[in-house]
Design a protein around this motif. Structure first.
Motif, PDB file in Angstrom:
ATOM      1  N   ASN A  53       9.695  34.339  -9.011  1.00 32.60           N
ATOM      2  CA  ASN A  53       9.939  35.653  -9.566  1.00 32.60           C
ATOM      3  C   ASN A  53       8.904  36.963 -10.092  1.00 32.60           C
ATOM      4  O   ASN A  53       8.528  37.799 -10.340  1.00 32.60           O
ATOM      5  CB  ASN A  53      11.106  35.718 -10.929  1.00 32.60           C
ATOM      6  N   LEU A  55       6.600  38.240  -7.946  1.00 35.45           N
ATOM      7  CA  LEU A  55       7.022  39.620  -7.699  1.00 35.45           C
ATOM      8  C   LEU A  55       7.568  40.887  -8.000  1.00 35.45           C
ATOM      9  O   LEU A  55       7.112  41.603  -8.398  1.00 35.45           O
ATOM     10  CB  LEU A  55       6.264  39.425  -5.767  1.00 35.45           C
ATOM     11  N   ALA A  56       8.805  40.195  -8.435  1.00 38.01           N
ATOM     12  CA  ALA A  56       9.955  40.731  -8.333  1.00 38.01           C
ATOM     13  C   ALA A  56       9.136  41.536 -10.495  1.00 38.01           C
ATOM     14  O   ALA A  56       9.720  43.120 -10.616  1.00 38.01           O
ATOM     15  CB  ALA A  56      11.236  40.037  -8.296  1.00 38.01           C
ATOM     16  N   ASP A 418      12.479  37.086  -6.351  1.00 33.81           N
ATOM     17  CA  ASP A 418      11.509  37.542  -4.964  1.00 33.81           C
ATOM     18  C   ASP A 418      11.578  37.534  -3.640  1.00 33.81           C
ATOM     19  O   ASP A 418      11.794  37.877  -2.362  1.00 33.81           O
ATOM     20  CB  ASP A 418      10.288  36.803  -5.030  1.00 33.81           C
ATOM     21  N   VAL A 422      12.586  41.522  -3.215  1.00 33.96           N
ATOM     22  CA  VAL A 422      10.616  41.894  -2.763  1.00 33.96           C
ATOM     23  C   VAL A 422      10.981  41.434  -1.313  1.00 33.96           C
ATOM     24  O   VAL A 422      10.718  40.384  -0.919  1.00 33.96           O
ATOM     25  CB  VAL A 422      10.214  41.417  -3.682  1.00 33.96           C
ATOM     26  N   GLU A 425       5.887  37.627   0.049  1.00 32.44           N
ATOM     27  CA  GLU A 425       5.685  36.552  -0.761  1.00 32.44           C
ATOM     28  C   GLU A 425       4.914  36.953  -1.730  1.00 32.44           C
ATOM     29  O   GLU A 425       3.784  37.063  -1.433  1.00 32.44           O
ATOM     30  CB  GLU A 425       5.800  35.195  -0.073  1.00 32.44           C
ATOM     31  N   ALA A 426       5.033  36.323  -2.487  1.00 32.05           N
ATOM     32  CA  ALA A 426       3.666  36.377  -3.501  1.00 32.05           C
ATOM     33  C   ALA A 426       2.684  35.453  -3.280  1.00 32.05           C
ATOM     34  O   ALA A 426       0.909  34.968  -2.870  1.00 32.05           O
ATOM     35  CB  ALA A 426       3.826  35.924  -4.786  1.00 32.05           C
TER      36      ALA A 426
ATOM     37  N   GLN C 285       8.321  47.182  -2.232  1.00 34.09           N
ATOM     38  CA  GLN C 285       7.301  45.790  -2.002  1.00 34.09           C
ATOM     39  C   GLN C 285       5.801  46.319  -2.283  1.00 34.09           C
ATOM     40  O   GLN C 285       5.575  47.567  -2.451  1.00 34.09           O
ATOM     41  CB  GLN C 285       6.912  44.930  -1.068  1.00 34.09           C
TER      42      GLN C 285
END
Lengths: 445, 445, 445
Positions: A53, A55-56, A418, A422, A425-426, C285
């Motif tokens: 989660n 990036l979200a 994510d 989004v 990916e982080a 994003q």
């Protein structure tokens, strides 16, 4: 001017213009430093989220900022100027805050409005960011944004008009004093977060079937605590923005009482330190130490202009001790999942702060006809702030929950936001583990 | 005042008040920007720790800050005001620094003390943070805190009273000049760290049984170098805090000599760049490049007010070249484990800085009766600073080591301090490897 | 002075000195805050690199800063003072910029030069950092440094002399106006980057054999977006540095037209927010949201002093929408690999910004004989900036590519630049995966 000596009137104009531009500079730096609060919140909330989660959480935080700015331009600032009487707007006083007013844009005869507006927008974004941490990892993006706008460009600024305004009715009627916005910023954001988390419900897995809390750990504690230290940096902008720069005269608070930056320097540092130390003795861990430092400043915030520094230190310790305990009670007793302890750190500490100043009261007010600072005045005002935060947060999220608009579907929550929200990916190259390594804390140094 | 022309005396009051509040603003921003130094140190020291110790390093760093603030309130500031003669306190001059003085709190007739105190506290916290990096990954929490308080609220401020004070005996007797606190901050912290690391001993695994050094790599170099860049940001607050803002008059150094911020701007940027470039040519890697940039500023710090900028650039290169070499000698020859090179970067560079200004000496002093800046004066003062840092650090840690209080048990060190000291994990979802991947550096671009 | 009333002339001197030192303070903080831009770029570019190149990207970024400072001292500042007429230097005006001038160092009668020079150096370093992101992961260190110096201490400052100078020929001839340096900083850096990326070529694996683009993902998106937010913090220093502080008089732009910081506060926040929102609706994003926020500010930068804030908001949305689309076209149509979208974010948005102010033109200029701001003047000036950035970037890199000096060997690129250039690992304890986990974005919340 270099050739002939100036007249007295010319010199006076010169000095006053010096004061005007230095006033602008002061709030400009306040605003810039408060942007660091948002770099800090971004790090803090992403670090406090699980990998799936991260990036979200960041997206929500950034978007809240982005939507508060224009809404605060179109109606937030007007609310501040209009609503100081309670619920009856003063349309005349608020003309300058209408979006088509000549003050709401470049205007060579008004060096003040834009710079004050900018500082207030950053306060607004801070309230939204305080709230956003509480609801990460399961709130729906669109409902979050509606709530963030209501809080950031509506509720808190109404509270500021009531209790953080030269003519606010809380001060006029009850002698309310709150130098550092413990009420309208911290309490309102904290109680708003409480109202929403009740309806939002806990993250899947936060409580065992028998109700035992299971700690959900953020994926990067270093990122979180660096973020919290950046928030403290930004507090120097925030607390600077709580003072009125008046050219060639002593500083005043927003209530017109005299103050020095020296006083704020003493008490900010002392209460921050107290908060860290208090939280350390209770928890021994850095997330709560830094959150405790924040809680310490908030617990002394209403009287940063007035306290003897060792008292600010003790109030800081109080805030730092109470915040983790309050969060524990919220979780264990009430089964409420506030992901970062926003209610405890901001709501509870803000309340402590307001009431503490009532206990050490007797300081005079200078607003015409306002009573002195008093215990009852601070207590009643704290209750107003609590309700002003809680009621809209609870009410609005209740409706959203009823229509099934508040929370993401369980499938999405389990998969991770994510993945569903989004397209990025982080950490595309890291290998997330599926299980958290077991850790026993029995060995001691 | 807007109706009738003011009198000359009224205008004068107006101007002087403008100067007073702008002075407060200036040091307020210095203090706020110096908090960035601590966000930077937090990132830097956690990144320089292995995964198993990352949070423990952060906890120590945060706690040092927290304990220095109140101790500096209760006795640190008094030491500065009292001890400028050496070891004979001037009780009268230091009355204003007693914790119950009316200057040590909100006081509408004193806009200066709190703001100066705040800036000095941040200097104090910086000295403690310089030291804390050297001893990570094996020092005991409680002994670290005692040492940090002694350094941050005792030793360095005694050095500041001697050599960074308008009436300090080093200046009065020997003409000592040290614009940017290379002596009392950097040398004292570096030599204190040296004294402690000797008694603390190397981390397990730092040297092979035959004495060959084995590099222990921090778990996140990006976190470390971003932290170092944040420290450089904070240096603008630090170096700003080295100047006296006097309202409508030219800036002066803490020794009363005139200076411009322009001079400091030139020389800070030039020496920082020189340090990076110097360290790059020696090491080709970013940890030392950023540390070298710091060493570069420190090597020019005593004369940032005086040097021709290309000379500051050359001194920066010198600092950037010498720091990694000094650390290599310390490690390889003396088998001392200074985890982040604090002695080399701060102690050695500070000494270079003080002596360099002696080489380029002849600048006059304005303190009554003080001799000009001279080579011998700078050299002897550097020796005083070295001893003032080393002796308490070595002595105190020697006693602590003797009573078995200085270092964590080997079992705890091997298990990792996060496991034994911090009830939280740095990265609960990552998979730490048990072995460091082998890297060969023979291929070149 | 405390005893007898001062004369008018004495008071005037006092006020003017107050203005002088406050001017210094203002640019000192601008410079310090702009160093945050570099902490931000460091995080941003390392995060946008794959694990195998993370430190090499950081090293390049730090070295660019380090080499620009001395070169800007030795010739960059001279170019600015000399070249405002085009290609004919005004040797007389530029005497003060010669490295042996008494203004280029400590000088108690010149409180201005060093502080302006410092702010300009930070602008210069920003142009180099904008460029450096585009070429990561395959450019050779030495060729990068040559290009960075040419851009940062040569090309952009020539553009600044032409179009960001009180007497610049673009303003004098065409009425050019560019408050926030969208032309000389953003367009020139973006078009320079475009020129270099054409000759540098795409990273191995960036395009499939049939030309389909394959996204190369940076190893830490959180690090990148925190870095971008720090860059926004630094923008408050950058945009502050675009204003002339003149003591007791209204602020002016670099073109002498009056402005308030209030205007800049309104429009900076509104255009930043617009940019985030615009990019969010296109991309969903956070990398592009934050880049879009930057693009939003740049798209409004030329008229931050003049726009009605909702117009700045709309220009921000435009910039935020166009930047990701422009980058898509660059990649998909032209097969150009700009690793962070520097051309789209800075080059394209800068051009939008300059032309937009032409559309909303008619504002008067105050430079003697200069025409009003006009569409044609802005358009032609934008073309000049585009060429001034593109031609040297393309030309120089073309020659470098021809002699095989521009790019690292494929073997080194595949192995990773950290392995071949940097004797240090970014994350010695983590386990990098060899493959990127597959992610399907079909599920929606």
């Amino acid at each position: 001017m270099e050739q002939t000596a100036p007249t007295l009137a010319e010199l006076q104009t010169l000095i006053e213009m010096t004061g005007t531009i230095n006033m602008e500079v002061f709030y400009w730096w306040c605003t810039g430093l408060m942007v660091i609060i948002h770099a800090g919140f971004l790090a803090y909330e992403m670090g406090a989220s699980r990998l799936k989660n991260a990036l979200a959480s960041g997206v929500k935080n950034i978007l809240a900022f982005a939507f508060i700015v224009p809404t605060f331009f179109f109606f937030g600032w007007w609310i501040y100027l209009a609503m100081y009487n309670g619920f009856t707007p003063d349309f005349e006083a608020a003309v300058a805050g209408l979006p088509w007013s000549t003050s709401m844009g470049p205007n060579l005869t008004d060096n003040a409005t834009g710079i004050f507006w900018g500082a207030f927008v950053l306060f607004a974004a801070t309230t939204a960011s305080i709230f956003s941490g509480a609801v990460i990892e399961r709130i729906r993006m669109s409902s979050f944004l509606v709530l963030a706008i209501v809080l950031g460009s509506g509720v808190w600024i109404l509270g500021a008009s009531w209790g953080w305004h030269p003519d606010g009715w809380l001060t006029k009627e009850w002698g309310f004093h709150d130098f550092g916005a413990a009420g309208c910023v911290h309490m309102i954001a904290g109680f708003f977060a409480l109202g929403v988390t009740i309806n939002l419900g806990a993250r899947i897995g936060r409580f065992a079937p028998d109700g035992t809390p299971i700690l959900i750990k953020g994926h990067s504690m270093p990122m979180t605590i660096i973020g919290l230290m950046l928030i403290i940096v930004g507090f120097f902008g925030f607390l600077g923005g709580c003072i009125i720069y008046a050219g060639g005269a002593q500083w005043t608070t927003i209530f017109g009482t005299p103050v020095t930056l020296s006083a704020v320097s003493f008490n900010t540092l002392m209460s921050f330190s107290g908060g860290i130390i208090g939280a350390y003795f209770i928890t021994r861990q850095p997330f709560w130490m830094m959150s405790g430092g924040l809680a310490g400043i908030v617990s002394a915030a209403p009287g940063l202009d007035l306290y003897y520094p060792p008292l600010a230190f003790l109030l800081g310790i109080t805030g730092g001790v109470v915040a983790p305990l309050a969060d524990k009670i919220l979780t264990e007793k009430f089964k409420i999942d506030d992901a970062v302890g926003a209610f405890a750190v901001h709501g509870v500490s803000g309340m402590i702060g307001l009431i503490a100043l009532g206990i050490f009261s007797g300081f005079p007010n200078v607003v015409e006809g306002a009573p002195d600072i008093s215990f009852s005045g601070q207590l009643m005002s704290a209750a107003v702030m609590a309700l002003l935060g809680f009621v809209p947060g609870f009410g609005l999220s209740y409706v959203m929950a009823k229509v099934g608009f508040l929370r993401v579907p369980p499938k999405a929550e389990i998969a991770g936001l994510d993945l569903v929200e989004v397209p990025l990916e982080a950490y595309p190259e890291s290998v997330p583990a599926t299980e958290t390594p077991v850790k026993t804390s029995t060995v001691t140094a």
